[in-house]
Write a protein that holds these residues in place. Structure first.
Motif, mmCIF file in Angstrom:
data_model
loop_
_atom_site.group_PDB
_atom_site.id
_atom_site.type_symbol
_atom_site.label_atom_id
_atom_site.label_comp_id
_atom_site.label_asym_id
_atom_site.label_seq_id
_atom_site.Cartn_x
_atom_site.Cartn_y
_atom_site.Cartn_z
ATOM 1 N N ALA A 132 31.918 86.935 -50.703
ATOM 2 C CA ALA A 132 30.574 87.145 -51.243
ATOM 3 C C ALA A 132 29.854 88.257 -50.492
ATOM 4 O O ALA A 132 30.126 88.488 -49.314
ATOM 5 N N PRO A 133 28.926 88.893 -51.165
ATOM 6 C CA PRO A 133 28.045 89.813 -50.442
ATOM 7 C C PRO A 133 27.342 89.031 -49.330
ATOM 8 O O PRO A 133 27.055 87.836 -49.494
ATOM 9 N N PHE A 183 35.189 88.957 -56.852
ATOM 10 C CA PHE A 183 34.195 87.939 -56.549
ATOM 11 C C PHE A 183 33.603 87.395 -57.849
ATOM 12 O O PHE A 183 33.419 86.187 -58.006
ATOM 13 N N GLU A 184 33.330 88.285 -58.789
ATOM 14 C CA GLU A 184 32.724 87.887 -60.053
ATOM 15 C C GLU A 184 33.611 86.920 -60.831
ATOM 16 O O GLU A 184 33.131 85.960 -61.428
ATOM 17 N N LEU A 186 35.394 78.478 -54.993
ATOM 18 C CA LEU A 186 34.311 78.435 -54.020
ATOM 19 C C LEU A 186 34.752 79.006 -52.682
ATOM 20 O O LEU A 186 34.025 79.777 -52.053
ATOM 21 N N LEU A 187 35.949 78.669 -52.256
ATOM 22 C CA LEU A 187 36.466 79.220 -51.003
ATOM 23 C C LEU A 187 36.606 80.741 -51.088
ATOM 24 O O LEU A 187 36.279 81.463 -50.142
ATOM 25 N N TYR A 188 37.083 81.237 -52.213
ATOM 26 C CA TYR A 188 37.194 82.685 -52.402
ATOM 27 C C TYR A 188 35.800 83.312 -52.309
ATOM 28 O O TYR A 188 35.608 84.327 -51.633
ATOM 29 N N CYS A 189 34.833 82.706 -52.985
ATOM 30 C CA CYS A 189 33.473 83.225 -52.937
ATOM 31 C C CYS A 189 32.903 83.193 -51.527
ATOM 32 O O CYS A 189 32.223 84.137 -51.108
ATOM 33 N N GLN A 191 26.469 84.708 -48.693
ATOM 34 C CA GLN A 191 27.380 83.874 -47.914
ATOM 35 C C GLN A 191 26.712 82.647 -47.321
ATOM 36 O O GLN A 191 27.266 81.553 -47.386
ATOM 37 N N ASP A 192 25.529 82.791 -46.759
ATOM 38 C CA ASP A 192 24.850 81.630 -46.171
ATOM 39 C C ASP A 192 24.542 80.563 -47.210
ATOM 40 O O ASP A 192 24.748 79.380 -46.978
ATOM 41 N N THR A 193 24.067 80.975 -48.370
ATOM 42 C CA THR A 193 23.761 80.023 -49.437
ATOM 43 C C THR A 193 25.020 79.295 -49.894
ATOM 44 O O THR A 193 25.015 78.073 -50.068
ATOM 45 N N LEU A 194 26.107 80.026 -50.078
ATOM 46 C CA LEU A 194 27.362 79.408 -50.511
ATOM 47 C C LEU A 194 27.915 78.458 -49.464
ATOM 48 O O LEU A 194 28.433 77.393 -49.788
#
Length: 60
Positions: free
Chosen positions: A34-35, A6-7, A27-30, A39-42
């Motif tokens: 993502a934790p 993720f990093e 971005l799609l990977y994140c 996820q909601d923010t992304l």
């Protein structure tokens, strides 16, 4: 593009040219890795750049 973590994807997302294929892939990977608290923010960030019918493949 393959990401090892993720990093790593986050680093690409932040440093790639805005709107580039590399940034979109990162971005799609994140979004998918993502934790939970991020996820909601992304998702909101991604949706602000892409409409439901943009063809990027990330809308479920």
């Amino acid at each position: 593009m393959e990401f090892e973590s993720f990093e790593q994807a986050l680093e690409v997302c932040m440093t790639a040219a805005d709107g580039s294929p590399e940034q979109d892939e990162a971005l799609l990977y994140c979004l998918n890795n993502a934790p939970p608290e991020l996820q909601d923010t992304l998702k909101k960030l991604h949706e602000s750049k892409h409409g439901q019918n943009c063809g990027c493949g990330s809308h479920k």
